[in-house]
Structures are given as structure tokens and as C-alpha cells.
Design a protein around this motif. Structure first.
Motif, PDB file in Angstrom:
ATOM      1  N   ALA A 164      78.322  13.791 -51.502  1.00  0.00           N
ATOM      2  CA  ALA A 164      77.757  15.132 -51.661  1.00  0.00           C
ATOM      3  C   ALA A 164      78.597  15.957 -52.627  1.00  0.00           C
ATOM      4  O   ALA A 164      78.062  16.723 -53.437  1.00  0.00           O
ATOM      5  N   GLY A 165      79.914  15.806 -52.553  1.00  0.00           N
ATOM      6  CA  GLY A 165      80.799  16.510 -53.474  1.00  0.00           C
ATOM      7  C   GLY A 165      80.600  16.051 -54.910  1.00  0.00           C
ATOM      8  O   GLY A 165      80.612  16.861 -55.847  1.00  0.00           O
ATOM      9  N   HIS A 166      80.422  14.749 -55.106  1.00  0.00           N
ATOM     10  CA  HIS A 166      80.150  14.198 -56.442  1.00  0.00           C
ATOM     11  C   HIS A 166      78.866  14.793 -57.000  1.00  0.00           C
ATOM     12  O   HIS A 166      78.804  15.167 -58.186  1.00  0.00           O
ATOM     13  N   PHE A 167      77.845  14.881 -56.156  1.00  0.00           N
ATOM     14  CA  PHE A 167      76.585  15.474 -56.601  1.00  0.00           C
ATOM     15  C   PHE A 167      76.768  16.941 -56.967  1.00  0.00           C
ATOM     16  O   PHE A 167      76.276  17.398 -58.009  1.00  0.00           O
ATOM     17  N   ALA A 168      77.472  17.688 -56.131  1.00  0.00           N
ATOM     18  CA  ALA A 168      77.659  19.125 -56.381  1.00  0.00           C
ATOM     19  C   ALA A 168      78.423  19.369 -57.686  1.00  0.00           C
ATOM     20  O   ALA A 168      78.079  20.265 -58.460  1.00  0.00           O
ATOM     21  N   ARG A 169      79.453  18.556 -57.951  1.00  0.00           N
ATOM     22  CA  ARG A 169      80.242  18.733 -59.178  1.00  0.00           C
ATOM     23  C   ARG A 169      79.446  18.384 -60.428  1.00  0.00           C
ATOM     24  O   ARG A 169      79.734  18.897 -61.512  1.00  0.00           O
ATOM     25  N   ASN A 170      78.477  17.492 -60.273  1.00  0.00           N
ATOM     26  CA  ASN A 170      77.720  17.000 -61.428  1.00  0.00           C
ATOM     27  C   ASN A 170      76.244  17.380 -61.360  1.00  0.00           C
ATOM     28  O   ASN A 170      75.409  16.712 -61.953  1.00  0.00           O
ATOM     29  N   ARG A 171      75.949  18.448 -60.649  1.00  0.00           N
ATOM     30  CA  ARG A 171      74.551  18.843 -60.440  1.00  0.00           C
ATOM     31  C   ARG A 171      73.804  19.027 -61.764  1.00  0.00           C
ATOM     32  O   ARG A 171      72.639  18.626 -61.888  1.00  0.00           O
ATOM     33  N   THR A 172      74.460  19.608 -62.766  1.00  0.00           N
ATOM     34  CA  THR A 172      73.803  19.834 -64.057  1.00  0.00           C
ATOM     35  C   THR A 172      73.349  18.526 -64.680  1.00  0.00           C
ATOM     36  O   THR A 172      72.224  18.420 -65.189  1.00  0.00           O
ATOM     37  N   ASP A 173      74.220  17.516 -64.638  1.00  0.00           N
ATOM     38  CA  ASP A 173      73.845  16.216 -65.205  1.00  0.00           C
ATOM     39  C   ASP A 173      72.775  15.521 -64.371  1.00  0.00           C
ATOM     40  O   ASP A 173      71.903  14.835 -64.917  1.00  0.00           O
ATOM     41  N   PHE A 174      72.813  15.688 -63.062  1.00  0.00           N
ATOM     42  CA  PHE A 174      71.761  15.112 -62.220  1.00  0.00           C
ATOM     43  C   PHE A 174      70.414  15.744 -62.545  1.00  0.00           C
ATOM     44  O   PHE A 174      69.387  15.052 -62.619  1.00  0.00           O
ATOM     45  N   GLN A 175      70.390  17.056 -62.752  1.00  0.00           N
ATOM     46  CA  GLN A 175      69.145  17.729 -63.095  1.00  0.00           C
ATOM     47  C   GLN A 175      68.655  17.290 -64.476  1.00  0.00           C
ATOM     48  O   GLN A 175      67.442  17.120 -64.690  1.00  0.00           O
ATOM     49  N   LYS A 176      69.588  17.097 -65.400  1.00  0.00           N
ATOM     50  CA  LYS A 176      69.214  16.636 -66.733  1.00  0.00           C
ATOM     51  C   LYS A 176      68.619  15.226 -66.658  1.00  0.00           C
ATOM     52  O   LYS A 176      67.609  14.927 -67.305  1.00  0.00           O
ATOM     53  N   LEU A 177      69.230  14.366 -65.860  1.00  0.00           N
ATOM     54  CA  LEU A 177      68.721  13.010 -65.664  1.00  0.00           C
ATOM     55  C   LEU A 177      67.319  13.039 -65.054  1.00  0.00           C
ATOM     56  O   LEU A 177      66.419  12.301 -65.487  1.00  0.00           O
ATOM     57  N   LEU A 178      67.124  13.880 -64.070  1.00  0.00           N
ATOM     58  CA  LEU A 178      65.819  14.012 -63.427  1.00  0.00           C
ATOM     59  C   LEU A 178      64.753  14.433 -64.438  1.00  0.00           C
ATOM     60  O   LEU A 178      63.659  13.855 -64.478  1.00  0.00           O
ATOM     61  N   ARG A 179      65.070  15.427 -65.275  1.00  0.00           N
ATOM     62  CA  ARG A 179      64.096  15.906 -66.265  1.00  0.00           C
ATOM     63  C   ARG A 179      63.732  14.806 -67.266  1.00  0.00           C
ATOM     64  O   ARG A 179      62.578  14.668 -67.678  1.00  0.00           O
ATOM     65  N   LEU A 180      64.723  14.010 -67.659  1.00  0.00           N
ATOM     66  CA  LEU A 180      64.463  12.921 -68.598  1.00  0.00           C
ATOM     67  C   LEU A 180      63.504  11.890 -67.995  1.00  0.00           C
ATOM     68  O   LEU A 180      62.577  11.426 -68.661  1.00  0.00           O
ATOM     69  N   VAL A 181      63.736  11.534 -66.752  1.00  0.00           N
ATOM     70  CA  VAL A 181      62.883  10.550 -66.089  1.00  0.00           C
ATOM     71  C   VAL A 181      61.482  11.113 -65.896  1.00  0.00           C
ATOM     72  O   VAL A 181      60.479  10.417 -66.124  1.00  0.00           O
ATOM     73  N   GLN A 182      61.390  12.370 -65.493  1.00  0.00           N
ATOM     74  CA  GLN A 182      60.069  12.983 -65.299  1.00  0.00           C
ATOM     75  C   GLN A 182      59.316  13.108 -66.617  1.00  0.00           C
ATOM     76  O   GLN A 182      58.103  12.852 -66.672  1.00  0.00           O
ATOM     77  N   ALA A 183      60.021  13.479 -67.676  1.00  0.00           N
ATOM     78  CA  ALA A 183      59.373  13.647 -68.977  1.00  0.00           C
ATOM     79  C   ALA A 183      58.834  12.328 -69.507  1.00  0.00           C
ATOM     80  O   ALA A 183      57.804  12.297 -70.209  1.00  0.00           O
ATOM     81  N   GLY A 184      59.507  11.237 -69.181  1.00  0.00           N
ATOM     82  CA  GLY A 184      59.064   9.935 -69.652  1.00  0.00           C
ATOM     83  C   GLY A 184      57.857   9.389 -68.922  1.00  0.00           C
ATOM     84  O   GLY A 184      57.235   8.416 -69.381  1.00  0.00           O
ATOM     85  N   LYS A 185      57.496  10.002 -67.788  1.00  0.00           N
ATOM     86  CA  LYS A 185      56.338   9.580 -66.984  1.00  0.00           C
ATOM     87  C   LYS A 185      56.375   8.077 -66.670  1.00  0.00           C
ATOM     88  O   LYS A 185      55.343   7.392 -66.663  1.00  0.00           O
TER      89      LYS A 185
END
Length: 281
Positions: A164-185
Motif C-alpha cells: 500500500a505504501g508503494h502504491f501511495a508513493r507512486n500513485r501518479t505513475d499508477f494513474q498514468k499507467l491506467l490511462r495508457l491501458v484504458q486509452a489503448g482499449k
């Protein structure tokens, strides 16, 4: 007469007295406490009853370990309590699954992430490599460098709080990764019509250079939709062995989340904004 009835009640053996109803969190706290629990068997059923015959789990755990219980989910007939064990060196997690039987909560099963004992020896081996050995390793493993493999193994065997701490520290990159995957459909409904389409979409997503770079930066093995049996979830897998995996799941609609159960989806912890830590077994 009142005193006579009270004395009679106290004299009756335990099975003839009314069972004190306890909530799942209360049962969990009793079951993992370092002291004994004479009434333990009255609050167990099924698999758990066959495993804990004489001692509670708490009596079998080294007494110096601190125990923290957290109610993860409680519905009408099922509940899950996460238990963290910790000392000055490490943390470990396991999960208690409950069912309601004849109106009373009973501990059904105990689960944790399997085979994590394989991680520390591998971490020790990789961490002890010389610079020359690291360079040789990277040359032989261009898709999974020494730094990534070491970080991934450490994250795989980490406690829930550390993930959970790893996710919190890197939340911006996780959100960026999510957007990339969603955009690629890659996991659009049209691709989900058959197993081959799902596999092809998954392969394309993980092969995307920008996605791949972020996966490696975040110590994630892959993005998929096949670990939790949730057709509408995105699963960012950290790792695991066989069918026992850990990762981060994204599903903004809580109603679409798969239910937890001791046979597969053993825990799901909310991290905020539709993100969850999940484990399967």
C-alpha cells in the motif's frame, strides 16, 4: 428464586448455556490472541474446525509478535478479517474468512499468499551480486533487468502495508499507467468475446513500450484481466506462484467487484479512487 436460577445457569455445562454472539472481528481477536480461548470450538466450523483442535492460532504464533486485526468486509452471510503479525524486523499477513451458520458467525477458513518463502533466498542471491555479475545478468535478461527483478521479488513478498505504501508513493505513475491501458482499449468488450481475443489484447497491452516501461518502473509483472475472474477489472500483477498471486486491481464501481472467498479471491483491500490490493490462492 432469582439467585437460585443464576446459580443453576452457572452450574450448567457450557453447551447448554446460550452461546454469546460475537462479531467476526471479535472472534478474530480472540483467535489470534496469545492466550488460550476455552470457547474456541464454538466459534469454528468446517475447515477451520478441523485445523484448530486444541490450540488457537494465537497460541501457535510466537508470543513476541504483535497482532493487529482489521475488518475488511462484512456482509449478511460472509466476512473477511485481515490479520497482521509484526515485530521489529518484518510483517506478515493472513486472512480469516467467516460464514454465518444458524444466525451465528463462525470462522470458516484461514488463508495467506502461498509460496512466499521462495522469495527471500532469491532476493539475497540477487542483492549479493557484484557489479560485473549484475551487468552479465542484465545482458542475459534484457526484458527483466536485475533492478526490476530484485524490486519485484521484494514487493511480491512484502506485507500489505508496504505494498500500500508503494502504491501511495507512486500513485501518479499508477494513474498514468491506467490511462495508457484504458486509452489503448486493449480490454474493450469486443476483445473479451473469446479467450483468444482476451489473450491478444493482453499481449498487445504489455507489449506497448510506454506501458512496459511503467510496469517495469513500478515493479509490476503484467497487466491482465484473468487473475481475479473479474471481466470488468484491470489487474496489475506483482507476482506469485501457480494460482497464488498478488497485485493491484482497478475497478471504480464497487458493485462490480468480485466477492472474496477462501477458494480463490482471498482478500481485497481498498486503496482509494477505485484501486485495491488483491490476493488470490
Amino acid at each position: 428464586m432469582k439467585h437460585f436460577l443464576l446459580a443453576l445457569l452457572l452450574w450448567l455445562p457450557w453447551p447448554l448455556q446460550a452461546l454469546v454472539p460475537l462479531e467476526p472481528l471479535q472472534i478474530a481477536e480472540q483467535f489470534v490472541a496469545p492466550t488460550g480461548w476455552p470457547e474456541m470450538k464454538e466459534y469454528l466450523c468446517c475447515e477451520a474446525a478441523g485445523q484448530a483442535k486444541r490450540e488457537t492460532l494465537g497460541q501457535q504464533i510466537p508470543p513476541q509478535l504483535r497482532r493487529t486485526c482489521q475488518l475488511v468486509q462484512q456482509g449478511l452471510s460472509t466476512a473477511v478479517v485481515a490479520v497482521e503479525l509484526r515485530d521489529s524486523v518484518e510483517r506478515r499477513d493472513f486472512y480469516l474468512h467467516f460464514t454465518k451458520e444458524a444466525g451465528a458467525w463462525k470462522l470458516l477458513a484461514i488463508r495467506n499468499l502461498a509460496m512466499t518463502h521462495l522469495g527471500p533466498p532469491m532476493v539475497e542471491l540477487l542483492a549479493g551480486m557484484s557489479p560485473a555479475e549484475v551487468a552479465d545478468y542484465d545482458q542475459k535478461h534484457p526484458d527483466a533487468s536485475h533492478a526490476f527483478t530484485l524490486g519485484n521479488l521484494r514487493l511480491w513478498t512484502s506485507a500489505d502495508a508496504d505494498i500500500a505504501g508503494h502504491f501511495a508513493r507512486n500513485r501518479t505513475d499508477f494513474q498514468k499507467l491506467l490511462r495508457l491501458v484504458q486509452a489503448g482499449k486493449y480490454f474493450a468488450p469486443t476483445r473479451s468475446a473469446g479467450g483468444a481475443s482476451v489473450a491478444n489484447g493482453e499481449k498487445a497491452a504489455n507489449a506497448n513500450p510506454a506501458v512496459h516501461t511503467l510496469l517495469r518502473k513500478l515493479f509490476l509483472a503484467q497487466v491482465t484481466r484473468r487473475e481475479t475472474n473479474c471481466d470488468s477489472c484491470l489487474e496489475f500483477v506483482i507476482g506469485g506462484k501457480v494460482d497464488s498471486t498478488v497485485g493491484l486491481l482497478y475497478q471504480p464501481k464497487a458493485a462490480l467487484l468480485p466477492p472474496m472467498d477462501p477458494e480463490h479471491f482471498i482478500v481485497l483491500k481498498a486503496l482509494g479512487e477505485g484501486w485495491y490490493l488483491y490476493k488470490t490462492a
